[in-house]
Design an enzyme around this catalytic site. Structure first.
Site, PDB file in Angstrom:
ATOM      1  N   CYS A   1      65.870 -20.963   0.839  1.00 56.49           N
ATOM      2  CA  CYS A   1      65.829 -19.513   0.646  1.00 56.49           C
ATOM      3  C   CYS A   1      66.622 -19.172  -0.617  1.00 56.49           C
ATOM      4  O   CYS A   1      67.243 -20.043  -1.235  1.00 56.49           O
ATOM      5  CB  CYS A   1      66.416 -18.799   1.861  1.00 56.49           C
ATOM      6  SG  CYS A   1      68.202 -19.033   2.051  1.00 56.49           S
TER       7      CYS A   1
ATOM      8  N   HIS B   1      73.281 -21.975   6.940  1.00 49.66           N
ATOM      9  CA  HIS B   1      72.008 -22.690   6.805  1.00 49.66           C
ATOM     10  C   HIS B   1      72.316 -24.164   6.563  1.00 49.66           C
ATOM     11  O   HIS B   1      73.407 -24.523   6.084  1.00 49.66           O
ATOM     12  CB  HIS B   1      71.208 -22.145   5.639  1.00 49.66           C
ATOM     13  CG  HIS B   1      70.627 -20.790   5.885  1.00 49.66           C
ATOM     14  ND1 HIS B   1      69.645 -20.255   5.084  1.00 49.66           N
ATOM     15  CD2 HIS B   1      70.896 -19.849   6.822  1.00 49.66           C
ATOM     16  CE1 HIS B   1      69.331 -19.050   5.524  1.00 49.66           C
ATOM     17  NE2 HIS B   1      70.083 -18.783   6.586  1.00 49.66           N
TER      18      HIS B   1
ATOM     19  N   CYS C   1      70.433 -20.163  -0.443  1.00 49.94           N
ATOM     20  CA  CYS C   1      70.654 -21.603  -0.559  1.00 49.94           C
ATOM     21  C   CYS C   1      70.299 -22.110  -1.955  1.00 49.94           C
ATOM     22  O   CYS C   1      71.005 -22.959  -2.506  1.00 49.94           O
ATOM     23  CB  CYS C   1      69.849 -22.330   0.505  1.00 49.94           C
ATOM     24  SG  CYS C   1      70.417 -21.951   2.189  1.00 49.94           S
TER      25      CYS C   1
ATOM     26  N   GLU D   1      71.470 -26.203   4.271  1.00 50.08           N
ATOM     27  CA  GLU D   1      71.834 -26.526   2.890  1.00 50.08           C
ATOM     28  C   GLU D   1      73.276 -26.127   2.584  1.00 50.08           C
ATOM     29  O   GLU D   1      74.010 -26.858   1.921  1.00 50.08           O
ATOM     30  CB  GLU D   1      70.905 -25.819   1.902  1.00 50.08           C
ATOM     31  CG  GLU D   1      69.441 -26.157   2.068  1.00 50.08           C
ATOM     32  CD  GLU D   1      68.689 -25.143   2.917  1.00 50.08           C
ATOM     33  OE1 GLU D   1      69.161 -24.779   4.025  1.00 50.08           O
ATOM     34  OE2 GLU D   1      67.608 -24.704   2.470  1.00 50.08           O
TER      35      GLU D   1
END
Length: 158
Positions: free
Chosen positions: A86, A56, A89, A58
């Site tokens: 999420c 992701h 993260c 992040e």
């Protein structure tokens, strides 16, 4: 420069990265890590390209920040991200000791900064992250909306 203008400047960069993710067929999410108003690292979604569910925006940005700072702790940093983090993260940010998370738009399905869960400020954690939301929200929301609309239109019909 006002605090609001600083947040908009860095979120604009995160949105540029989200555009790059979209150009590569990824969900358009971008993230930047900033310390003392200086760019430390950046990332965008790369899960499909890398065959990595943890890639992701992040996580990519945090991994890069760790290399730049030569430390797995990113103390006194601000993470700018185009979509509410999420759970994966959010917990990575807690473990990294990010000071502040600034996000553009909420994620009602998986958001862990208040929409579905509140992991950044959970009372059971020994580190809590300041949250600022809504910076350039309309642009981020429209980018995501158009991405998923286009993706649904490309699905083959049986």
């Amino acid at each position: 420069m006002t605090e609001s203008a600083v947040h908009e400047r860095w979120m604009s960069r995160a949105l540029e990265l989200a555009d790059l993710a979209q150009q590569q067929g990824e969900v358009p999410v971008g993230a930047v890590v900033v310390k003392d108003d200086k760019l430390i690292s950046e990332g965008f979604n790369q899960s499909i390209k890398c065959n990595d569910p943890s890639a992701h925006a992040e996580i990519v940005a945090l991994r890069n920040a760790g290399q730049v700072l030569k430390n797995y702790r990113t103390v006194d940093t601000t993470m700018y991200v185009t979509l509410e983090p999420c759970a994966m993260c959010a917990m990575a940010m807690v473990h990294a000791r990010v000071k502040t998370v600034v996000f553009a738009t909420r994620d009602p399905r998986t958001g862990a900064a208040g929409s579905l869960y509140q992991l950044l400020q959970h009372s059971g954690h020994n580190h809590k992250i300041e949250i600022i939301e809504g910076v350039l929200q309309p642009h981020s929301a429209e980018l995501l909306k158009s991405f998923f609309k286009q993706r649904r239109q490309k699905k083959p019909k049986c």
